[in-house]
Motif scaffolding. Sequence first.
Motif, PDB file in Angstrom:
ATOM      1  N   SER A  79       0.788  -1.236   0.000  1.00 28.23           N
ATOM      2  CA  SER A  79       0.000   0.000   0.000  1.00 28.23           C
ATOM      3  C   SER A  79       0.821   1.288   0.000  1.00 28.23           C
ATOM      4  O   SER A  79       0.242   2.373   0.026  1.00 28.23           O
ATOM      5  CB  SER A  79      -0.937   0.012   1.208  1.00 28.23           C
ATOM      6  N   SER A 121      -8.823   2.628  -3.904  1.00 30.27           N
ATOM      7  CA  SER A 121      -8.113   3.818  -3.397  1.00 30.27           C
ATOM      8  C   SER A 121      -8.362   5.065  -4.229  1.00 30.27           C
ATOM      9  O   SER A 121      -8.528   4.998  -5.456  1.00 30.27           O
ATOM     10  CB  SER A 121      -6.617   3.502  -3.404  1.00 30.27           C
ATOM     11  N   TYR A 147       1.197   1.711  -8.112  1.00 29.90           N
ATOM     12  CA  TYR A 147       0.213   1.395  -7.067  1.00 29.90           C
ATOM     13  C   TYR A 147      -1.189   1.769  -7.541  1.00 29.90           C
ATOM     14  O   TYR A 147      -2.139   0.985  -7.414  1.00 29.90           O
ATOM     15  CB  TYR A 147       0.563   2.135  -5.768  1.00 29.90           C
ATOM     16  N   ASN A 176      -7.119   9.189   1.863  1.00 27.16           N
ATOM     17  CA  ASN A 176      -6.085   8.966   2.898  1.00 27.16           C
ATOM     18  C   ASN A 176      -6.702   8.774   4.277  1.00 27.16           C
ATOM     19  O   ASN A 176      -7.621   9.506   4.644  1.00 27.16           O
ATOM     20  CB  ASN A 176      -5.126  10.147   2.940  1.00 27.16           C
ATOM     21  N   ARG A 182      -0.601   3.626  12.285  1.00 25.81           N
ATOM     22  CA  ARG A 182      -0.293   3.874  10.880  1.00 25.81           C
ATOM     23  C   ARG A 182       1.193   3.608  10.656  1.00 25.81           C
ATOM     24  O   ARG A 182       2.039   4.030  11.467  1.00 25.81           O
ATOM     25  CB  ARG A 182      -0.639   5.324  10.553  1.00 25.81           C
ATOM     26  N   ALA A 185       6.028   4.863   7.351  1.00 22.28           N
ATOM     27  CA  ALA A 185       6.414   5.413   6.048  1.00 22.28           C
ATOM     28  C   ALA A 185       5.429   6.488   5.580  1.00 22.28           C
ATOM     29  O   ALA A 185       5.798   7.359   4.797  1.00 22.28           O
ATOM     30  CB  ALA A 185       6.461   4.289   5.017  1.00 22.28           C
ATOM     31  N   VAL A 187       2.775   9.715   5.465  1.00 23.15           N
ATOM     32  CA  VAL A 187       3.196  11.078   5.760  1.00 23.15           C
ATOM     33  C   VAL A 187       2.977  11.535   7.201  1.00 23.15           C
ATOM     34  O   VAL A 187       3.927  11.924   7.876  1.00 23.15           O
ATOM     35  CB  VAL A 187       2.616  12.077   4.734  1.00 23.15           C
ATOM     36  N   GLY A 210       8.898  15.678   2.400  1.00 25.46           N
ATOM     37  CA  GLY A 210       8.888  15.626   0.932  1.00 25.46           C
ATOM     38  C   GLY A 210       8.066  16.794   0.395  1.00 25.46           C
ATOM     39  O   GLY A 210       8.247  17.939   0.822  1.00 25.46           O
ATOM     40  N   ALA A 214       1.264  19.055  -1.783  1.00 22.87           N
ATOM     41  CA  ALA A 214       0.173  18.141  -2.144  1.00 22.87           C
ATOM     42  C   ALA A 214      -1.010  18.358  -1.190  1.00 22.87           C
ATOM     43  O   ALA A 214      -0.818  18.749  -0.031  1.00 22.87           O
ATOM     44  CB  ALA A 214       0.658  16.697  -2.061  1.00 22.87           C
ATOM     45  N   ARG A 216      -4.423  16.609   0.514  1.00 20.94           N
ATOM     46  CA  ARG A 216      -5.044  15.317   0.788  1.00 20.94           C
ATOM     47  C   ARG A 216      -6.275  15.474   1.669  1.00 20.94           C
ATOM     48  O   ARG A 216      -6.368  16.395   2.480  1.00 20.94           O
ATOM     49  CB  ARG A 216      -4.048  14.386   1.512  1.00 20.94           C
ATOM     50  N   ARG A 274      12.639  12.142  -0.627  1.00 22.18           N
ATOM     51  CA  ARG A 274      11.222  11.949  -0.302  1.00 22.18           C
ATOM     52  C   ARG A 274      10.291  12.465  -1.411  1.00 22.18           C
ATOM     53  O   ARG A 274       9.073  12.368  -1.283  1.00 22.18           O
ATOM     54  CB  ARG A 274      10.882  12.644   1.019  1.00 22.18           C
ATOM     55  N   ARG A 276       8.619  12.362  -5.176  1.00 21.82           N
ATOM     56  CA  ARG A 276       8.212  11.233  -6.027  1.00 21.82           C
ATOM     57  C   ARG A 276       8.358  11.566  -7.511  1.00 21.82           C
ATOM     58  O   ARG A 276       8.277  12.735  -7.879  1.00 21.82           O
ATOM     59  CB  ARG A 276       6.746  10.888  -5.729  1.00 21.82           C
ATOM     60  N   ASP A 279       3.697  13.047  -8.331  1.00 17.07           N
ATOM     61  CA  ASP A 279       2.853  13.003  -7.135  1.00 17.07           C
ATOM     62  C   ASP A 279       1.432  13.403  -7.517  1.00 17.07           C
ATOM     63  O   ASP A 279       1.235  14.252  -8.385  1.00 17.07           O
ATOM     64  CB  ASP A 279       3.405  13.969  -6.081  1.00 17.07           C
TER      65      ASP A 279
HETATM   66  C1  LIG Z   1      -5.380   6.761  -0.515  1.00 17.61           C
HETATM   67  C2  LIG Z   1      -3.910   6.433  -0.562  1.00 17.61           C
HETATM   68  O1  LIG Z   1      -3.300   7.077   0.548  1.00 17.61           O
HETATM   69  C3  LIG Z   1      -1.953   6.793   0.758  1.00 17.61           C
HETATM   70  O2  LIG Z   1      -1.168   7.209  -0.349  1.00 17.61           O
HETATM   71  P1  LIG Z   1      -0.373   8.588  -0.358  1.00 17.61           P
HETATM   72  O3  LIG Z   1      -1.320   9.723  -0.556  1.00 17.61           O
HETATM   73  O4  LIG Z   1       0.738   8.458  -1.308  1.00 17.61           O
HETATM   74  O5  LIG Z   1       0.140   8.659   1.158  1.00 17.61           O
HETATM   75  P2  LIG Z   1       1.434   9.208   1.873  1.00 17.61           P
HETATM   76  O6  LIG Z   1       1.073   9.354   3.284  1.00 17.61           O
HETATM   77  O7  LIG Z   1       2.637   8.386   1.581  1.00 17.61           O
HETATM   78  O8  LIG Z   1       1.663  10.654   1.182  1.00 17.61           O
HETATM   79  C4  LIG Z   1       0.698  11.664   1.230  1.00 17.61           C
HETATM   80  C5  LIG Z   1       1.250  12.914   0.562  1.00 17.61           C
HETATM   81  O9  LIG Z   1       2.243  13.465   1.408  1.00 17.61           O
HETATM   82  C6  LIG Z   1       3.375  13.824   0.626  1.00 17.61           C
HETATM   83  N1  LIG Z   1       4.558  13.864   1.491  1.00 17.61           N
HETATM   84  C7  LIG Z   1       5.275  14.962   1.837  1.00 17.61           C
HETATM   85  N2  LIG Z   1       6.297  14.655   2.625  1.00 17.61           N
HETATM   86  C8  LIG Z   1       6.222  13.295   2.797  1.00 17.61           C
HETATM   87  C9  LIG Z   1       7.032  12.396   3.533  1.00 17.61           C
HETATM   88  O10 LIG Z   1       8.038  12.768   4.140  1.00 17.61           O
HETATM   89  N3  LIG Z   1       6.624  11.077   3.511  1.00 17.61           N
HETATM   90  C10 LIG Z   1       5.524  10.649   2.815  1.00 17.61           C
HETATM   91  N4  LIG Z   1       5.163   9.345   2.859  1.00 17.61           N
HETATM   92  N5  LIG Z   1       4.755  11.507   2.093  1.00 17.61           N
HETATM   93  C11 LIG Z   1       5.110  12.804   2.091  1.00 17.61           C
HETATM   94  C12 LIG Z   1       3.419  12.783  -0.455  1.00 17.61           C
HETATM   95  O11 LIG Z   1       4.232  13.210  -1.544  1.00 17.61           O
HETATM   96  C13 LIG Z   1       1.935  12.694  -0.780  1.00 17.61           C
HETATM   97  O12 LIG Z   1       1.579  13.727  -1.646  1.00 17.61           O
HETATM   98  C14 LIG Z   1      -1.778   5.313   0.956  1.00 17.61           C
HETATM   99  O13 LIG Z   1      -2.498   4.877   2.076  1.00 17.61           O
HETATM  100  C15 LIG Z   1      -2.250   4.557  -0.262  1.00 17.61           C
HETATM  101  O14 LIG Z   1      -2.225   3.172   0.030  1.00 17.61           O
HETATM  102  C16 LIG Z   1      -3.617   4.992  -0.626  1.00 17.61           C
HETATM  103  O15 LIG Z   1      -4.419   4.192  -1.089  1.00 17.61           O
END
Ligand SMILES: C[C@H]1O[C@H](OP(=O)(O)OP(=O)(O)OC[C@H]2O[C@@H](n3cnc4c(=O)[nH]c(N)nc43)[C@H](O)[C@@H]2O)[C@@H](O)[C@@H](O)C1=O
Length: 317
Positions: A79, A121, A147, A176, A182, A185, A187, A210, A214, A216, A274, A276, A279
């Motif tokens: 995920s 998702s 994904y 999200n 949680r 990894a 955010v 990162g 973005a 959410r 961090r 992508r 994104d």
């Molecule tokens: C609904 C969907 O939700 C999730 O996917 P995700 O949105 O990619 O979740 P995330 O928590 O990794 O990132 C959210 C946002 O936050 C930004 N961001 C900034 N700075 C950092 C940072 O330092 N780490 C991370 N991980 N993200 C960061 C990152 O670039 C992104 O824009 C999963 O549960 C997935 O399984 C799912 O289905």
Amino acid sequence: MRVLITGITGFVGSHLAEFLLAQGDEVYGTYRVRSRMDHIQPILPKIHLVECELKDSVSVMQLVERIRPERIYHLAAQSFVPTSWNSPQDTMVNNIIAELNLFEAVRKQGLQDCRIQIACSSEEYGMVYPEETPILETNPLRPLSPYGVSKVAQDLLGYQYTQSYGLHIVRTRTFNHEGPRRGEAFVLSNFAKQVAEIEKGLKPPVLEVGNLDAIRDFTDVRDVVRAYTLALRHGIAGDVYNIGSGFTWRIGDALDELLKLTDVQIEVRQDPSRMRPSDVMILHCDASKFMKQTGWKPEVPFAKTLHDMLDYWRERV
Ligand SMILES: C[C@H]1O[C@H](OP(=O)(O)OP(=O)(O)OC[C@H]2O[C@@H](n3cnc4c(=O)[nH]c(N)nc43)[C@H](O)[C@@H]2O)[C@@H](O)[C@@H](O)C1=O
């Protein structure tokens, strides 16, 4: 009710198991040898764990034959979006083939009355233009990561198995979700863990981030698991429902809210690793279809989600 949760040892699975036990359900769950058990430690005596490799059709057939579940919540998946760029093939097999094995087992065992929820998702929407928000189920699917593509496939496979074989599958496109347990990894959990480490002097007072621009739509995991049970109670077979609070946060603003919960001074610094390759910039949910169908509405305020996550990490680092 005899209920099977794939991925019971994970973040959502463990919360769902607690919710179903409180409802009086008989809860079964799958695990793999390498699964972490800490999330479900307190409920271990109350649940039935079955070792199963979901990628292996034989293993899944034996699982379904043995349990003959009346409800299945299919949560197990790879995920984390960034992992899907590093190992796209593994993501596809974990997410698509595992689900296919599950559907085939239910079909071949003739469990026509079994209701199945599949965790799709908001990442399926991917490239969303500002004028296309809030996002409805009818928005185009333009995934921006392996994904996201794997979740589109899971979603459409759910539609196809309902149409072709009459299985009762309800597709939930969840935005999200966060909360205690949680994975570190993701955010907000990652930021909360860093804050807890800084508070204890385990890390210099620099919080790595990162893409803070973005946007959410965050929902508390406890609201999400309640939504899943309602999806199986009231959702229409084959149909798809968005699940999300409808409240959006720029990641940078959500971080500011989190930083209000600590007394320590913290510098925020971008870590290029961090970022992508692409994104998803905005995910804003319109869950009115689901709310109308099931009566669900989110109850846990975002401030409580942040607070509980930070406390979770303060107890663990
Ligand atoms: C609904 C969907 O939700 C999730 O996917 P995700 O949105 O990619 O979740 P995330 O928590 O990794 O990132 C959210 C946002 O936050 C930004 N961001 C900034 N700075 C950092 C940072 O330092 N780490 C991370 N991980 N993200 C960061 C990152 O670039 C992104 O824009 C999963 O549960 C997935 O399984 C799912 O289905």
